[in-house]
Write a protein that holds these residues in place. Structure first.
Motif, PDB file in Angstrom:
ATOM      1  N   GLN A 138      -6.686  29.750 -26.166  1.00 62.14           N
ATOM      2  CA  GLN A 138      -7.791  29.514 -27.125  1.00 62.14           C
ATOM      3  C   GLN A 138      -7.283  30.027 -28.410  1.00 62.14           C
ATOM      4  OE1 GLN A 138     -10.785  31.656 -24.775  1.00 62.14           O
ATOM      5  NE2 GLN A 138     -12.014  29.820 -24.549  1.00 62.14           N
ATOM      6  N   SER A 139      -7.131  28.992 -29.511  1.00 62.72           N
ATOM      7  CA  SER A 139      -6.401  29.368 -30.520  1.00 62.72           C
ATOM      8  C   SER A 139      -7.458  29.170 -31.932  1.00 62.72           C
ATOM      9  CB  SER A 139      -5.226  28.517 -30.872  1.00 62.72           C
ATOM     10  OG  SER A 139      -4.708  28.859 -32.065  1.00 62.72           O
ATOM     11  N   GLU A 140      -7.333  30.441 -32.619  1.00 60.23           N
ATOM     12  CA  GLU A 140      -8.325  30.406 -33.796  1.00 60.23           C
ATOM     13  C   GLU A 140      -7.311  30.037 -34.992  1.00 60.23           C
ATOM     14  OE1 GLU A 140      -9.593  34.253 -34.709  1.00 60.23           O
ATOM     15  OE2 GLU A 140     -10.595  34.544 -32.600  1.00 60.23           O
ATOM     16  N   ASN A 141      -6.002  29.420 -34.811  1.00 60.74           N
ATOM     17  CA  ASN A 141      -5.415  28.798 -35.658  1.00 60.74           C
ATOM     18  C   ASN A 141      -5.223  27.367 -35.480  1.00 60.74           C
ATOM     19  OD1 ASN A 141      -3.370  27.820 -37.609  1.00 60.74           O
ATOM     20  ND2 ASN A 141      -1.894  29.310 -36.804  1.00 60.74           N
ATOM     21  N   PRO A 142      -5.981  26.585 -36.094  1.00 59.12           N
ATOM     22  CA  PRO A 142      -5.901  25.024 -35.749  1.00 59.12           C
ATOM     23  C   PRO A 142      -4.573  24.372 -35.778  1.00 59.12           C
ATOM     24  CG  PRO A 142      -6.675  25.393 -37.898  1.00 59.12           C
ATOM     25  CD  PRO A 142      -6.562  26.641 -37.243  1.00 59.12           C
ATOM     26  N   SER A 143      -3.547  24.823 -36.561  1.00 61.86           N
ATOM     27  CA  SER A 143      -2.219  24.396 -36.601  1.00 61.86           C
ATOM     28  C   SER A 143      -1.051  25.144 -36.176  1.00 61.86           C
ATOM     29  CB  SER A 143      -1.894  24.183 -38.278  1.00 61.86           C
ATOM     30  OG  SER A 143      -1.925  25.346 -38.833  1.00 61.86           O
ATOM     31  N   ALA A 144      -1.550  26.053 -35.061  1.00 63.05           N
ATOM     32  CA  ALA A 144      -0.643  26.880 -34.240  1.00 63.05           C
ATOM     33  C   ALA A 144       0.628  25.763 -33.765  1.00 63.05           C
ATOM     34  CB  ALA A 144      -1.208  27.814 -33.275  1.00 63.05           C
ATOM     35  N   SER A 145       1.723  26.710 -33.657  1.00 66.37           N
ATOM     36  CA  SER A 145       2.824  26.203 -32.836  1.00 66.37           C
ATOM     37  C   SER A 145       2.841  26.633 -31.351  1.00 66.37           C
ATOM     38  CB  SER A 145       4.122  26.336 -33.534  1.00 66.37           C
ATOM     39  OG  SER A 145       5.426  25.823 -32.688  1.00 66.37           O
ATOM     40  N   ILE A 146       2.612  25.172 -30.327  1.00 66.10           N
ATOM     41  CA  ILE A 146       2.324  25.988 -28.954  1.00 66.10           C
ATOM     42  C   ILE A 146       3.122  25.076 -28.029  1.00 66.10           C
ATOM     43  CG2 ILE A 146       0.694  25.976 -26.983  1.00 66.10           C
ATOM     44  CD1 ILE A 146      -1.674  26.225 -29.141  1.00 66.10           C
ATOM     45  N   LYS A 147       4.089  25.735 -27.217  1.00 64.23           N
ATOM     46  CA  LYS A 147       5.130  25.153 -26.232  1.00 64.23           C
ATOM     47  C   LYS A 147       4.780  25.663 -24.933  1.00 64.23           C
ATOM     48  CE  LYS A 147       9.871  24.188 -26.009  1.00 64.23           C
ATOM     49  NZ  LYS A 147      11.244  24.270 -26.421  1.00 64.23           N
ATOM     50  N   VAL A 148       4.569  24.739 -24.192  1.00 62.56           N
ATOM     51  CA  VAL A 148       4.335  25.085 -22.669  1.00 62.56           C
ATOM     52  C   VAL A 148       5.106  24.375 -21.757  1.00 62.56           C
ATOM     53  CG1 VAL A 148       2.797  25.314 -20.763  1.00 62.56           C
ATOM     54  CG2 VAL A 148       1.766  25.820 -23.186  1.00 62.56           C
ATOM     55  N   ASN A 149       6.064  25.102 -20.955  1.00 60.96           N
ATOM     56  CA  ASN A 149       6.753  24.746 -19.761  1.00 60.96           C
ATOM     57  C   ASN A 149       6.058  24.990 -18.558  1.00 60.96           C
ATOM     58  OD1 ASN A 149       8.623  23.143 -21.476  1.00 60.96           O
ATOM     59  ND2 ASN A 149       9.881  24.931 -21.423  1.00 60.96           N
ATOM     60  N   SER A 150       5.516  23.896 -17.793  1.00 53.97           N
ATOM     61  CA  SER A 150       4.905  24.598 -16.607  1.00 53.97           C
ATOM     62  C   SER A 150       5.460  23.690 -15.482  1.00 53.97           C
ATOM     63  CB  SER A 150       3.329  24.407 -16.886  1.00 53.97           C
ATOM     64  OG  SER A 150       2.730  24.575 -15.337  1.00 53.97           O
ATOM     65  N   THR A 151       5.623  24.276 -14.274  1.00 57.03           N
ATOM     66  CA  THR A 151       6.239  23.697 -12.928  1.00 57.03           C
ATOM     67  C   THR A 151       4.605  22.905 -12.085  1.00 57.03           C
ATOM     68  OG1 THR A 151       7.963  24.940 -12.750  1.00 57.03           O
ATOM     69  CG2 THR A 151       7.205  23.717 -10.882  1.00 57.03           C
ATOM     70  N   SER A 152       3.899  24.233 -11.965  1.00 58.61           N
ATOM     71  CA  SER A 152       2.565  23.701 -11.279  1.00 58.61           C
ATOM     72  C   SER A 152       1.469  24.454 -11.836  1.00 58.61           C
ATOM     73  CB  SER A 152       2.785  24.193  -9.681  1.00 58.61           C
ATOM     74  OG  SER A 152       1.529  23.730  -8.998  1.00 58.61           O
ATOM     75  N   GLY A 153       0.486  23.805 -12.344  1.00 58.15           N
ATOM     76  CA  GLY A 153      -0.701  24.375 -12.912  1.00 58.15           C
ATOM     77  C   GLY A 153      -1.194  23.711 -14.163  1.00 58.15           C
ATOM     78  N   ASP A 154      -2.935  23.656 -14.078  1.00 61.65           N
ATOM     79  CA  ASP A 154      -3.269  22.950 -15.277  1.00 61.65           C
ATOM     80  C   ASP A 154      -3.035  23.685 -16.622  1.00 61.65           C
ATOM     81  OD1 ASP A 154      -3.915  20.714 -13.430  1.00 61.65           O
ATOM     82  OD2 ASP A 154      -5.851  21.622 -13.218  1.00 61.65           O
ATOM     83  N   VAL A 155      -3.180  22.828 -17.693  1.00 60.99           N
ATOM     84  CA  VAL A 155      -2.991  23.572 -19.151  1.00 60.99           C
ATOM     85  C   VAL A 155      -4.288  23.047 -19.741  1.00 60.99           C
ATOM     86  CG1 VAL A 155      -1.654  23.729 -21.203  1.00 60.99           C
ATOM     87  CG2 VAL A 155      -0.598  23.478 -18.915  1.00 60.99           C
ATOM     88  N   ASN A 169       5.061  30.405 -27.036  1.00 61.87           N
ATOM     89  CA  ASN A 169       5.846  30.212 -26.175  1.00 61.87           C
ATOM     90  C   ASN A 169       5.654  30.388 -24.691  1.00 61.87           C
ATOM     91  OD1 ASN A 169       8.214  29.002 -24.744  1.00 61.87           O
ATOM     92  ND2 ASN A 169       9.450  29.113 -26.542  1.00 61.87           N
ATOM     93  N   LEU A 170       5.376  29.635 -23.817  1.00 64.31           N
ATOM     94  CA  LEU A 170       5.000  29.774 -22.342  1.00 64.31           C
ATOM     95  C   LEU A 170       5.693  29.246 -21.516  1.00 64.31           C
ATOM     96  CD1 LEU A 170       0.997  29.760 -22.852  1.00 64.31           C
ATOM     97  CD2 LEU A 170       2.426  31.695 -23.362  1.00 64.31           C
ATOM     98  N   VAL A 171       6.348  29.996 -20.535  1.00 61.88           N
ATOM     99  CA  VAL A 171       7.018  29.315 -19.194  1.00 61.88           C
ATOM    100  C   VAL A 171       6.393  29.709 -18.080  1.00 61.88           C
ATOM    101  CG1 VAL A 171       9.117  29.167 -17.854  1.00 61.88           C
ATOM    102  CG2 VAL A 171       9.085  29.309 -20.506  1.00 61.88           C
ATOM    103  N   SER A 172       5.886  28.803 -16.954  1.00 60.32           N
ATOM    104  CA  SER A 172       5.142  29.338 -15.865  1.00 60.32           C
ATOM    105  C   SER A 172       5.613  28.226 -14.807  1.00 60.32           C
ATOM    106  CB  SER A 172       3.583  29.034 -16.264  1.00 60.32           C
ATOM    107  OG  SER A 172       2.875  29.170 -15.049  1.00 60.32           O
ATOM    108  N   VAL A 173       5.811  28.902 -13.505  1.00 56.49           N
ATOM    109  CA  VAL A 173       6.202  28.336 -12.720  1.00 56.49           C
ATOM    110  C   VAL A 173       5.118  27.747 -11.492  1.00 56.49           C
ATOM    111  CG1 VAL A 173       7.571  28.514 -10.399  1.00 56.49           C
ATOM    112  CG2 VAL A 173       8.516  29.382 -12.340  1.00 56.49           C
ATOM    113  N   SER A 174       4.154  28.805 -11.474  1.00 57.17           N
ATOM    114  CA  SER A 174       2.804  28.558 -10.597  1.00 57.17           C
ATOM    115  C   SER A 174       1.612  29.045 -11.489  1.00 57.17           C
ATOM    116  CB  SER A 174       3.003  28.871  -9.421  1.00 57.17           C
ATOM    117  OG  SER A 174       1.774  28.769  -8.453  1.00 57.17           O
ATOM    118  N   GLY A 175       0.796  28.515 -11.918  1.00 62.41           N
ATOM    119  CA  GLY A 175      -0.430  29.110 -12.219  1.00 62.41           C
ATOM    120  C   GLY A 175      -1.117  28.211 -13.491  1.00 62.41           C
TER     121      GLY A 175
END
Length: 289
Positions: free
Chosen positions: A209-226, A198-204
């Motif tokens: 890079q996940s070794e788990n192909p079925s991981a639960s990944i949640k990203v909230n980003s204001t400015s920046g590529d993912v 679970n990632l929250v980023s305002v700028s960046g």
């Protein structure tokens, strides 16, 4: 979560970060109103330190950690370097220039060790570095820092929470079921075995890079590529929402754009990416188009 709600959460998070910086301003009269008073205070603090003289500090501490499962690290400013320790102790090394002879505070509780550095390079213009060796007995790690880079290799943990106002965050060889990071300014780079991210980023920019192909990944980003990549064929349902941003999936030399929800493999995992401004790139690792 709709974009309106996401924007509100981002605003609240940003205000909270200003609150953290506001709390660092010493009480008293200032030439300017906040936040300029913050700069006044740091400048005055710097002048006081020059008059009093800063000291070279080199402190090493070994804290017995047998039976202790939690570790907290709080640093006002300066880099944090983490590494796995083969001993049964939490090892701490602090180097830099400080106004205090011992800015390091260690509090050992029943099932928790708390490490604090009360000042750092944010004030004196130097480069304070805190190195922490983490034994295998530690299962929960929490880090809070105002300014400075954080990274390194750490042992397998049950959970890892990190809050950073300014500075790049880089971790490799992770083995963690639950990882939560909140960052105001700075790139985030993660590599390893992760079940829930679970990632929250305002700028960046963000790279996972996940070794788990079925991981639960949640990203909230204001400015920046993912950017997301998987060591084997991805197995997740992907949802992408953005005010201004594009999504692309690639596999080998083949790539294509997508705008609707995407199912990779059997869709056992869940990937949710919401951005105000920023693109999403997924490396499908063998995904057939």
């Amino acid at each position: 979560m709709n974009l309106g709600k996401f924007a509100l959460i981002t605003l609240i998070f940003t205000v909270a970060c200003f609150g953290i910086s506001y709390a660092t301003v010493p009480k008293g009269e200032h030439k300017h109103f906040y936040p300029l008073s913050l700069l006044d205070s740091w400048k005055n603090f710097h002048i006081v330190k020059n008059l009093s003289g800063s000291k070279d500090v080199n402190i090493s501490e070994n804290i017995p950690a047998t039976g202790i499962g939690k570790l907290q690290i709080h640093v006002e400013a300066g880099d944090i370097v983490l590494r796995s320790s083969e001993t049964t102790e939490v090892t701490v090394n602090l180097n830099g220039q400080f106004s205090k002879e011992n800015p390091l505070e260690i509090d050992q509780r029943e099932n928790e060790i708390v490490v604090r550095v009360h000042e750092g390079s944010l004030f004196d213009g130097g480069e304070g570095v805190l190195e922490v060796g983490i034994p295998a007995s530690i299962r929960e790690l929490m880090i809070a820092t105002v300014s400075g880079q954080v990274g390194g290799d750490i042992p397998a943990l049950q959970s890892f929470n990190l809050a950073s106002v300014s500075g790049d965050l880089k971790f490799s060889n992770l083995d963690i079921p639950s990882l939560k990071i909140a960052s105001v300014s700075g790139d985030i780079e993660l590599n390893g075995k992760m079940s829930e991210v679970n990632l929250v980023s305002v700028s960046g920019d963000i790279l996972v890079q996940s070794e788990n192909p079925s991981a639960s990944i949640k990203v909230n980003s204001t400015s920046g590529d993912v950017a997301l990549s998987f060591s084997s064929q991805a197995d997740a349902r992907v949802k992408f929402k953005s005010v201004s941003g594009e999504a692309k999936i690639q596999s080998g030399t083949t790539s294509r754009d997508f705008s609707n929800d995407l199912v990779l493999g059997k869709g056992n995992g869940a990937v949710s990416i919401e951005t105000i401004s920023g693109n999403l790139l997924i490396d499908g690792a063998g995904q057939n188009f």
